[in-house]
Design a protein around this motif. Structure first.
Motif, PDB file in Angstrom:
ATOM      1  N   PRO A 172       8.516 -13.121  38.724  1.00 23.19           N
ATOM      2  CA  PRO A 172       7.816 -11.861  39.007  1.00 23.19           C
ATOM      3  C   PRO A 172       8.624 -10.634  38.581  1.00 23.19           C
ATOM      4  CG  PRO A 172       7.635 -13.344  40.866  1.00 23.19           C
ATOM      5  CD  PRO A 172       8.614 -13.968  39.912  1.00 23.19           C
ATOM      6  N   LYS A 173       7.902  -9.597  38.151  1.00 23.49           N
ATOM      7  CA  LYS A 173       8.561  -8.352  37.756  1.00 23.49           C
ATOM      8  C   LYS A 173       9.402  -7.806  38.907  1.00 23.49           C
ATOM      9  CE  LYS A 173       5.142  -5.773  36.388  1.00 23.49           C
ATOM     10  NZ  LYS A 173       4.315  -4.736  35.766  1.00 23.49           N
ATOM     11  N   SER A 174       8.917  -7.964  40.131  1.00 23.56           N
ATOM     12  CA  SER A 174       9.653  -7.465  41.296  1.00 23.56           C
ATOM     13  C   SER A 174      10.993  -8.173  41.474  1.00 23.56           C
ATOM     14  CB  SER A 174       8.821  -7.631  42.570  1.00 23.56           C
ATOM     15  OG  SER A 174       8.588  -9.002  42.826  1.00 23.56           O
ATOM     16  N   GLU A 175      11.137  -9.332  40.834  1.00 21.53           N
ATOM     17  CA  GLU A 175      12.380 -10.104  40.909  1.00 21.53           C
ATOM     18  C   GLU A 175      13.167 -10.008  39.598  1.00 21.53           C
ATOM     19  OE1 GLU A 175      13.330 -11.721  43.683  1.00 21.53           O
ATOM     20  OE2 GLU A 175      11.497 -11.226  44.770  1.00 21.53           O
ATOM     21  N   GLY A 176      12.747  -9.095  38.710  1.00 17.52           N
ATOM     22  CA  GLY A 176      13.467  -8.879  37.461  1.00 17.52           C
ATOM     23  C   GLY A 176      12.953  -9.664  36.273  1.00 17.52           C
ATOM     24  N   GLY A 177      11.820 -10.337  36.408  1.00 16.56           N
ATOM     25  CA  GLY A 177      11.294 -11.152  35.311  1.00 16.56           C
ATOM     26  C   GLY A 177      10.640 -10.333  34.219  1.00 16.56           C
ATOM     27  N   ARG A 178      10.692 -10.858  32.997  1.00 22.48           N
ATOM     28  CA  ARG A 178      10.077 -10.188  31.856  1.00 22.48           C
ATOM     29  C   ARG A 178       9.201 -11.139  31.041  1.00 22.48           C
ATOM     30  NH1 ARG A 178      14.131  -6.284  28.859  1.00 22.48           N
ATOM     31  NH2 ARG A 178      12.128  -5.492  28.183  1.00 22.48           N
ATOM     32  N   GLU A 179       9.519 -12.425  31.054  1.00 18.86           N
ATOM     33  CA  GLU A 179       8.785 -13.398  30.240  1.00 18.86           C
ATOM     34  C   GLU A 179       7.411 -13.657  30.846  1.00 18.86           C
ATOM     35  OE1 GLU A 179       9.207 -17.969  28.619  1.00 18.86           O
ATOM     36  OE2 GLU A 179      10.863 -17.053  29.702  1.00 18.86           O
ATOM     37  N   THR A 180       6.385 -13.651  29.993  1.00 19.49           N
ATOM     38  CA  THR A 180       5.023 -13.892  30.456  1.00 19.49           C
ATOM     39  C   THR A 180       4.415 -15.085  29.740  1.00 19.49           C
ATOM     40  OG1 THR A 180       4.108 -12.363  28.832  1.00 19.49           O
ATOM     41  CG2 THR A 180       4.591 -11.463  31.025  1.00 19.49           C
ATOM     42  N   ALA A 181       3.350 -15.614  30.340  1.00 19.52           N
ATOM     43  CA  ALA A 181       2.636 -16.744  29.762  1.00 19.52           C
ATOM     44  C   ALA A 181       1.141 -16.539  29.999  1.00 19.52           C
ATOM     45  CB  ALA A 181       3.107 -18.046  30.399  1.00 19.52           C
ATOM     46  N   PRO A 182       0.282 -16.969  29.061  1.00 18.55           N
ATOM     47  CA  PRO A 182      -1.164 -16.775  29.209  1.00 18.55           C
ATOM     48  C   PRO A 182      -1.773 -17.745  30.223  1.00 18.55           C
ATOM     49  CG  PRO A 182      -0.705 -18.009  27.211  1.00 18.55           C
ATOM     50  CD  PRO A 182       0.628 -17.620  27.798  1.00 18.55           C
ATOM     51  N   VAL A 183      -2.636 -17.198  31.077  1.00 20.85           N
ATOM     52  CA  VAL A 183      -3.333 -18.000  32.086  1.00 20.85           C
ATOM     53  C   VAL A 183      -4.753 -17.478  32.268  1.00 20.85           C
ATOM     54  CG1 VAL A 183      -1.287 -18.699  33.408  1.00 20.85           C
ATOM     55  CG2 VAL A 183      -2.424 -16.567  33.962  1.00 20.85           C
ATOM     56  N   HIS A 184      -5.626 -18.334  32.798  1.00 21.88           N
ATOM     57  CA  HIS A 184      -6.961 -17.892  33.201  1.00 21.88           C
ATOM     58  C   HIS A 184      -6.820 -16.981  34.424  1.00 21.88           C
ATOM     59  CE1 HIS A 184      -7.937 -21.901  31.380  1.00 21.88           C
ATOM     60  NE2 HIS A 184      -8.852 -21.151  30.796  1.00 21.88           N
ATOM     61  N   PRO A 185      -7.741 -16.046  34.626  1.00 20.77           N
ATOM     62  CA  PRO A 185      -7.689 -15.219  35.840  1.00 20.77           C
ATOM     63  C   PRO A 185      -7.686 -16.049  37.125  1.00 20.77           C
ATOM     64  CG  PRO A 185      -9.167 -14.221  34.252  1.00 20.77           C
ATOM     65  CD  PRO A 185      -8.776 -15.579  33.694  1.00 20.77           C
ATOM     66  N   ILE A 186      -8.497 -17.107  37.184  1.00 20.47           N
ATOM     67  CA  ILE A 186      -8.544 -17.926  38.406  1.00 20.47           C
ATOM     68  C   ILE A 186      -7.224 -18.663  38.622  1.00 20.47           C
ATOM     69  CG2 ILE A 186      -9.587 -19.966  37.306  1.00 20.47           C
ATOM     70  CD1 ILE A 186     -11.223 -20.313  39.917  1.00 20.47           C
ATOM     71  N   CYS A 187      -6.581 -19.085  37.546  1.00 21.25           N
ATOM     72  CA  CYS A 187      -5.283 -19.761  37.668  1.00 21.25           C
ATOM     73  C   CYS A 187      -4.223 -18.768  38.138  1.00 21.25           C
ATOM     74  CB  CYS A 187      -4.884 -20.383  36.329  1.00 21.25           C
ATOM     75  SG  CYS A 187      -5.963 -21.739  35.820  1.00 21.25           S
ATOM     76  N   HIS A 188      -4.281 -17.545  37.621  1.00 20.41           N
ATOM     77  CA  HIS A 188      -3.318 -16.513  38.004  1.00 20.41           C
ATOM     78  C   HIS A 188      -3.458 -16.167  39.486  1.00 20.41           C
ATOM     79  CE1 HIS A 188      -1.312 -12.462  36.814  1.00 20.41           C
ATOM     80  NE2 HIS A 188      -0.423 -13.363  37.159  1.00 20.41           N
ATOM     81  N   ARG A 189      -4.702 -15.974  39.936  1.00 19.08           N
ATOM     82  CA  ARG A 189      -4.934 -15.659  41.355  1.00 19.08           C
ATOM     83  C   ARG A 189      -4.453 -16.804  42.245  1.00 19.08           C
ATOM     84  NH1 ARG A 189      -9.909 -14.439  39.470  1.00 19.08           N
ATOM     85  NH2 ARG A 189     -10.849 -16.057  40.750  1.00 19.08           N
ATOM     86  N   THR A 190      -4.687 -18.025  41.808  1.00 14.17           N
ATOM     87  CA  THR A 190      -4.280 -19.187  42.603  1.00 14.17           C
ATOM     88  C   THR A 190      -2.761 -19.276  42.721  1.00 14.17           C
ATOM     89  OG1 THR A 190      -6.292 -20.377  42.013  1.00 14.17           O
ATOM     90  CG2 THR A 190      -4.415 -21.700  42.780  1.00 14.17           C
ATOM     91  N   ILE A 191      -2.058 -19.045  41.626  1.00 15.34           N
ATOM     92  CA  ILE A 191      -0.593 -19.064  41.675  1.00 15.34           C
ATOM     93  C   ILE A 191      -0.094 -18.105  42.745  1.00 15.34           C
ATOM     94  CG2 ILE A 191       1.517 -18.405  40.438  1.00 15.34           C
ATOM     95  CD1 ILE A 191       0.076 -19.350  37.842  1.00 15.34           C
ATOM     96  N   HIS A 192      -0.593 -16.860  42.710  1.00 12.43           N
ATOM     97  CA  HIS A 192      -0.095 -15.846  43.639  1.00 12.43           C
ATOM     98  C   HIS A 192      -0.629 -16.025  45.053  1.00 12.43           C
ATOM     99  CE1 HIS A 192       2.349 -13.654  40.846  1.00 12.43           C
ATOM    100  NE2 HIS A 192       1.394 -13.788  39.945  1.00 12.43           N
ATOM    101  N   ALA A 193      -1.744 -16.730  45.207  1.00 10.85           N
ATOM    102  CA  ALA A 193      -2.258 -17.012  46.539  1.00 10.85           C
ATOM    103  C   ALA A 193      -1.451 -18.116  47.227  1.00 10.85           C
ATOM    104  CB  ALA A 193      -3.732 -17.421  46.464  1.00 10.85           C
ATOM    105  N   LEU A 194      -0.900 -19.029  46.442  1.00  9.73           N
ATOM    106  CA  LEU A 194      -0.214 -20.190  47.007  1.00  9.73           C
ATOM    107  C   LEU A 194       1.306 -20.070  47.062  1.00  9.73           C
ATOM    108  CD1 LEU A 194      -2.259 -23.057  45.295  1.00  9.73           C
ATOM    109  CD2 LEU A 194      -2.525 -22.164  47.622  1.00  9.73           C
ATOM    110  N   VAL A 195       1.888 -19.275  46.158  1.00  9.81           N
ATOM    111  CA  VAL A 195       3.344 -19.260  46.024  1.00  9.81           C
ATOM    112  C   VAL A 195       3.861 -17.823  46.148  1.00  9.81           C
ATOM    113  CG1 VAL A 195       5.291 -20.004  44.610  1.00  9.81           C
ATOM    114  CG2 VAL A 195       3.108 -21.207  44.419  1.00  9.81           C
TER     115      VAL A 195
END
Length: 115
Positions: free
Chosen positions: A45-68
């Motif tokens: 996460p950017k809040s933790e100093g991250g810069r590298e990104t990867a492409p994801v579906h919107p539903i996959c992105h929401r799920t990642i942040h909802a669970l972790v």
């Protein structure tokens, strides 16, 4: 362009723009082809100093942040394979596997104590 700062791009930034210009083909989380909407997940996460990104579906992105939580994403789940192996994420990946690329459904946050 009043109020805007212009600067030269460094080599790394220029390469990142070139990579994004090429249409990504698959979601890094579920592996399905990407649809009309593509989001870019910060592996750390950017809040933790991250810069590298990867492409994801919107539903996959929401799920990642909802669970972790961001702290966990910055630590043991910065690697996509480790994230996919997490039981709740693996369950989601199995469920979404046969859905079309632009599939949308509400995403609920995990309850406290749920994994």
């Amino acid at each position: 362009m009043a109020g805007r700062v212009r600067r030269k791009l460094g080599l790394v930034e220029a390469e990142a723009l070139v990579e994004r210009a090429a249409e990504p083909e698959r979601c890094v989380l579920c592996g399905r082809p990407l649809g009309a909407k593509v989001e870019w997940h910060h592996l750390i996460p950017k809040s933790e100093g991250g810069r590298e990104t990867a492409p994801v579906h919107p539903i996959c992105h929401r799920t990642i942040h909802a669970l972790v939580a961001n702290g966990e994403l910055a630590g043991e789940y910065a690697d996509v394979e480790a994230l996919r192996a997490r039981p709740d994420v693996a369950r989601f990946v199995r469920w979404i596997a046969d859905k079309p690329p632009d599939f949308h459904a509400p995403t609920r946050r995990a309850r406290v104590g749920e994994a």
